[in-house]
Design a protein around this motif. Structure first.
Motif, short mmCIF file in Angstrom:
data_model
loop_
_atom_site.label_atom_id
_atom_site.label_comp_id
_atom_site.label_asym_id
_atom_site.label_seq_id
_atom_site.Cartn_x
_atom_site.Cartn_y
_atom_site.Cartn_z
N VAL A 107 5.90 118.31 72.77
CA VAL A 107 5.17 117.97 73.99
C VAL A 107 5.72 118.82 75.13
N ALA A 108 4.80 119.34 75.95
CA ALA A 108 5.18 120.07 77.16
C ALA A 108 4.16 119.71 78.23
N GLY A 109 4.54 118.80 79.11
CA GLY A 109 3.61 118.34 80.13
C GLY A 109 2.42 117.64 79.48
N ARG A 110 1.22 118.14 79.78
CA ARG A 110 0.01 117.54 79.21
C ARG A 110 -0.38 118.18 77.88
N ARG A 111 0.33 119.22 77.48
CA ARG A 111 0.04 119.87 76.20
C ARG A 111 0.93 119.28 75.12
N TRP A 112 0.35 119.08 73.96
CA TRP A 112 1.11 118.58 72.83
C TRP A 112 0.43 119.04 71.54
N SER A 113 1.21 119.05 70.47
CA SER A 113 0.67 119.35 69.15
C SER A 113 1.56 118.71 68.10
N THR A 114 0.93 118.23 67.05
CA THR A 114 1.63 117.62 65.93
C THR A 114 1.23 118.33 64.65
N ILE A 115 2.20 118.65 63.83
CA ILE A 115 1.97 119.17 62.49
C ILE A 115 2.08 118.00 61.53
N GLU A 116 1.09 117.83 60.68
CA GLU A 116 1.18 116.84 59.60
C GLU A 116 1.21 117.60 58.28
N GLY A 117 2.04 117.14 57.36
CA GLY A 117 2.10 117.83 56.08
C GLY A 117 3.10 117.21 55.15
N ASP B 202 -0.71 120.45 56.48
CA ASP B 202 -2.05 119.97 56.13
C ASP B 202 -3.02 120.13 57.29
N ARG B 203 -2.52 119.82 58.50
CA ARG B 203 -3.35 119.97 59.68
C ARG B 203 -2.50 119.92 60.94
N PHE B 204 -3.07 120.46 62.00
CA PHE B 204 -2.49 120.39 63.33
C PHE B 204 -3.34 119.43 64.15
N LEU B 205 -2.70 118.52 64.82
CA LEU B 205 -3.34 117.75 65.87
C LEU B 205 -2.95 118.42 67.16
N ARG B 206 -3.83 118.39 68.17
CA ARG B 206 -3.51 119.10 69.40
C ARG B 206 -4.25 118.53 70.58
N SER B 207 -3.66 118.71 71.74
CA SER B 207 -4.31 118.27 72.97
C SER B 207 -5.49 119.19 73.26
N SER B 208 -6.39 118.72 74.09
CA SER B 208 -7.61 119.48 74.37
C SER B 208 -7.32 120.83 75.03
#
Length: 137
Positions: free
Chosen positions: A77-87, A126-132
């Protein structure tokens, strides 16, 4: 929130840049009873090898949990940006994997200190989740 299944040959520039910036991440592994275990880590994305790496000691709880249940998530997470790796993760102790993980870690963070009990956690994404804010090409 959007999800993206990796197409390693056509990686969104904003997402790649975000996973290249120096951010502390969390790694979630699952305990034997199914409860999550969340710990701060450095995660190094490896587009060439199509995975992500975490370095740790073989006796760490994250390595022990990963050996028992390979499902993981890594988030930053960095401010309003975020990303999650699932796998899924594989605990690697071979010198080539450890060297690659250390090299990728050094590019994003710093050269890791020597650790004779080091293992490399290789995350098959498997996938990346990410902020808009990370959806544009």
């Amino acid at each position: 929130m959007t999800a993206w299944v990796p197409d390693w040959d056509d990686f969104p520039e904003s997402l790649l840049e975000f996973w290249s910036e120096r951010h502390l991440c969390t790694l979630t592994t699952l305990r034997i009873d199914g409860r999550p275990h969340v710990t701060p880590v450095g995660v190094a994305l490896d587009v060439e090898w199509q995975c992500a790496w975490v370095i740790t000691s073989r006796s760490s709880l994250k390595a022990v949990h990963a050996s028992a249940d390979p499902r993981v998530a890594a988030c930053q997470v960095a401010g309003r940006r975020w990303s999650t790796i699932e796998g899924t993760v594989e605990v690697r102790s071979d010198p080539a994997s450890i060297r690659r993980a250390e090299e990728r870690y050094a590019v994003r963070y710093r050269t890791p200190r020597p650790n004779p009990s080091r293992v490399a956690l290789r995350i098959q994404v498997d996938r990346f989740l990410r902020s808009s804010g990370l959806t544009s090409q």
